[in-house]
Structures are given as structure tokens and as C-alpha cells.
Enzyme design. Structure first.
Site, PDB file in Angstrom:
ATOM      1  N   SER A  71       3.055 -19.606  14.743  1.00 32.81           N
ATOM      2  CA  SER A  71       2.899 -21.057  14.794  1.00 32.81           C
ATOM      3  C   SER A  71       4.292 -21.675  14.690  1.00 32.81           C
ATOM      4  CB  SER A  71       1.998 -21.522  13.641  1.00 32.81           C
ATOM      5  OG  SER A  71       1.785 -22.907  13.687  1.00 32.81           O
ATOM      6  N   GLY A  73       5.937 -23.689  16.978  1.00 26.35           N
ATOM      7  CA  GLY A  73       6.009 -25.094  17.355  1.00 26.35           C
ATOM      8  C   GLY A  73       7.099 -25.430  18.351  1.00 26.35           C
ATOM      9  N   CYS A 134       0.750 -26.121  26.426  1.00 29.57           N
ATOM     10  CA  CYS A 134       1.098 -26.901  25.245  1.00 29.57           C
ATOM     11  C   CYS A 134       0.384 -28.258  25.320  1.00 29.57           C
ATOM     12  CB  CYS A 134       2.615 -27.084  25.129  1.00 29.57           C
ATOM     13  SG  CYS A 134       3.453 -27.586  26.634  1.00 29.57           S
ATOM     14  N   LYS A 171       2.304 -21.013  33.693  1.00 31.60           N
ATOM     15  CA  LYS A 171       1.833 -20.103  32.640  1.00 31.60           C
ATOM     16  C   LYS A 171       0.503 -20.618  32.098  1.00 31.60           C
ATOM     17  CE  LYS A 171       3.336 -17.410  28.675  1.00 31.60           C
ATOM     18  NZ  LYS A 171       4.475 -17.085  27.778  1.00 31.60           N
ATOM     19  N   THR A 199      -0.686 -16.878  24.696  1.00 30.98           N
ATOM     20  CA  THR A 199      -1.402 -16.425  23.508  1.00 30.98           C
ATOM     21  C   THR A 199      -2.781 -17.091  23.412  1.00 30.98           C
ATOM     22  OG1 THR A 199      -0.314 -18.174  22.240  1.00 30.98           O
ATOM     23  CG2 THR A 199       0.695 -15.974  22.194  1.00 30.98           C
ATOM     24  N   GLY A 255       0.739  -9.837  27.931  1.00 32.86           N
ATOM     25  CA  GLY A 255      -0.285  -9.840  26.893  1.00 32.86           C
ATOM     26  C   GLY A 255      -0.530  -8.452  26.332  1.00 32.86           C
ATOM     27  N   GLY A 256       0.098  -8.138  25.216  1.00 40.17           N
ATOM     28  CA  GLY A 256      -0.183  -6.889  24.515  1.00 40.17           C
ATOM     29  C   GLY A 256       0.376  -5.629  25.140  1.00 40.17           C
ATOM     30  N   THR A 278       5.604  -9.247  22.082  1.00 38.62           N
ATOM     31  CA  THR A 278       5.491  -8.877  20.672  1.00 38.62           C
ATOM     32  C   THR A 278       6.062  -7.491  20.382  1.00 38.62           C
ATOM     33  OG1 THR A 278       3.522 -10.282  20.465  1.00 38.62           O
ATOM     34  CG2 THR A 278       3.839  -8.614  18.771  1.00 38.62           C
TER      35      THR A 278
END
Length: 318
Positions: A71, A73, A134, A171, A199, A255-256, A278
């Protein structure tokens, strides 16, 4: 013979399909300590907005099973400082750069794109990733990418500000009922490709204090836990292209992804390029390592070119 890993994304031809994922590698300097970022097909920057932004309060991150919640921001220096310092550094380093931009309103996206275009380091840019995942403050905080019309407006305004040979990638968020309809709107408005997925919106409760674990209450879930969602979204969008419901444009899969086998799953579903996010937090070399593993897997399976494997699973349903 080595597998040809080159990929054409809009007007750009990249020597590798591998990229960083926005927000997971800052703006280049940090990751450059671990490998030559010129090895990447493109370095994807952290999403940059018009003005400096401090981001959300702390704590900002929480671990989850097979993933993490962030988070942050969209903390950042603003577009003027970004082009003067970060983009200039990326140009000097010889990095092919995919700049991620964001905004509170559709007009802010356009302003950021215009400032980017006029910068001295713009020739380092091989594309722009439009982070429409966003909130739109002009529309009661609704996320742009949850509304096809709002998504299309942003893409159209950004397209007006950039040269035609600079591809735009929208995106998309998976937090929608019909991701194909959003993809259709973006491509019709001028997007040269899609980045899928951002995400997932999630939340973690601290069971000792019985309150939200991150200060922003909710956050973006990333990591291996979301890969099946990314595969599904890419599959559905690629299927729409094959059926003629959507023009065929390149998909950047994210993603992952931790391994070459993870990357191959996204490629087989329809992704032409891969972002690693990540996984870089515990293995900074993950983007280049995954690329090597993907190349080896493709060679083992008899593919001469990466492009031959893109969407291959759609022809193997029986």
C-alpha cells in the site's frame, strides 16, 4: 541453435522479452548493482505522476501466503524530477526504458506524457505503460481501468501527446467483471498493447491487534498467489483476439512469475513479453534468471523462436 528471444512490441523490437515490473525495482540504480540492466528487454519504471507524492502512511507492506500486500500509494518525485534525474540516468546506462505513468485525472496523464516527450532523455524510451489501475478523482475515486470509457479517454489523451512510433501499453486491473471489454476500449482508443495484470485489491487483518495491518487499510496483492489470475486474464484476452473480437496486439504478462516455467505459462496463454516483480525482492537477478530459464525450456520443447510459443495453448485444447 539458441532460441530467438527477440520480440516486437508495437513499434519497438526488443532483444529479450524480459522486463521488470513497475514499482518493484525503483528507477534503475538499485537493480543495476546486481546485473547490467541492458540485459533486459526493457526496464519498467515506477509509475510517475505530475507532482511529487509522499505516498501512504506506514506500515505499507504485509506478507501473505504465497505473496505480499503493498500500500505504497504511488510515492514518487513527480515527472519533472523523474526526467531530469532518473530517466537521464537510465539513458546514460543504456537501458531501454518503458516508462510507467499515472494520474489523478485523464488530463494529468496527458500532462505527464507531454513532459516526458519533451525531455532530453526521451530517446531512451521504447514505450509508455499507462497505469490506469489507479483511482480517478474526477469520478468519485473509481479506478480508471474498471470503466471502459474512462480507460479509453486516458489512452486517447496520452496517444495524442506521444509520437506514433512510441507504443502505448494500457495496464489493466483484474478487479473487473469483464477484462476483455476494457481491453477492447483501450485498443480502440489507441493502445498498441496491454500489460496484464496489475495487483489484486486485498486486505490483511492483524489478528493480535485486530485492526488492518497496513495504514492504507487495503493494498495490492502480488506474488505467486495471483499467477493463476494473470493466466486467466491473458487467456481470455488472447482468445478474444483469435476470435476477432479484439484486434491482435501484444500482451505483456505480469503476475507471480518466479521461474522460467511460470513465464512459459503466461507465454502459452498469450503473452509476448514478461515482467518480473515481487520475485526481485528476494532475488534481484530474477528478471534475467527467469529469461535464461524460459529460453532453456523453449529450446527443450523444440521452439526456435519465442514468438512461436505465444498463445500456443489455445491450439491444444483437445
Amino acid at each position: 541453435m539458441a532460441v530467438d528471444m527477440s520480440v516486437r512490441l508495437g513499434g519497438a523490437t526488443l532483444p529479450s522479452p524480459m522486463m521488470t515490473a513497475s514499482g518493484c525495482a525503483a528507477n534503475g540504480r538499485e537493480l543495476a548493482r546486481f546485473f547490467d540492466i541492458r540485459e533486459l528487454g526493457a526496464f519498467v519504471t515506477k509509475s510517475v505522476m505530475a507532482d511529487p507524492r509522499s505516498g501512504r502512511g506506514t506500515p505499507r507492506m504485509a506478507e501473505t501466503p504465497a505473496g505480499m500486500l503493498n500500500s505504497i500509494g504511488l510515492q514518487g518525485p513527480g515527472i519533472s524530477a523523474f526526467v531530469d534525474k532518473d530517466l537521464a540516468w537510465l539513458k546514460q546506462a543504456g537501458a531501454r526504458t518503458l516508462v510507467s505513468i499515472a494520474g489523478n485525472t485523464s488530463g494529468e496523464f496527458a500532462d505527464v506524457a507531454a513532459t516526458l516527450r519533451s525531455s532530453d532523455a526521451f530517446d531512451a524510451v521504447v514505450g509508455v505503460e499507462v497505469n490506469i489501475s489507479c483511482p480517478n478523482v474526477a469520478n468519485r475515486g473509481l479506478v480508471f481501468a474498471c470503466d471502459p470509457m474512462a480507460s479509453a479517454k486516458v489512452v486517447a489523451l496520452v496517444r495524442e501527446q506521444l509520437p506514433r512510433d512510441i507504443p502505448i501499453f494500457a495496464k489493466l486491473t483484474p478487479d473487473v467483471t469483464d477484462i476483455v471489454s476494457v481491453a477492447q476500449a483501450c485498443v480502440k482508443a489507441g493502445a498498441d498493447g496491454l500489460t496484464m495484470i496489475n495487483t489484486l485489491l486485498g486486505m490483511v487483518i492483524d489478528t493480535d491487534r485486530l485492526r488492518p495491518q497496513v495504514a492504507g487499510v487495503t493494498g495490492g496483492l502480488s506474488g505467486p498467489a495471483i499467477r493463476p489470475v494473470a493466466v486467466r486474464a491473458i487467456w481470455q484476452t488472447r482468445a478474444a483476439m483469435l476470435e476477432g473480437r479484439l484486434p491482435t496486439v501484444p500482451i505483456i504478462g505480469v503476475g507471480g512469475v518466479r521461474t522460467g516455467r511460470d513465464a512459459l505459462e503466461l507465454v502459452a496463454a498469450g503473452a509476448s513479453a514478461i515482467q518480473v516483480g515481487t520475485a526481485t525482492f528476494n532475488d534481484p537477478s530474477a528478471p534475467v534468471r527467469v529469461g535464461r530459464e524460459l529460453s532453456e525450456l523453449l529450446q527443450d520443447k523444440g521452439f526456435e523462436r519465442l514468438t512461436d510459443a505465444v498463445g500456443v495453448a489455445h491450439g491444444r485444447l483437445a
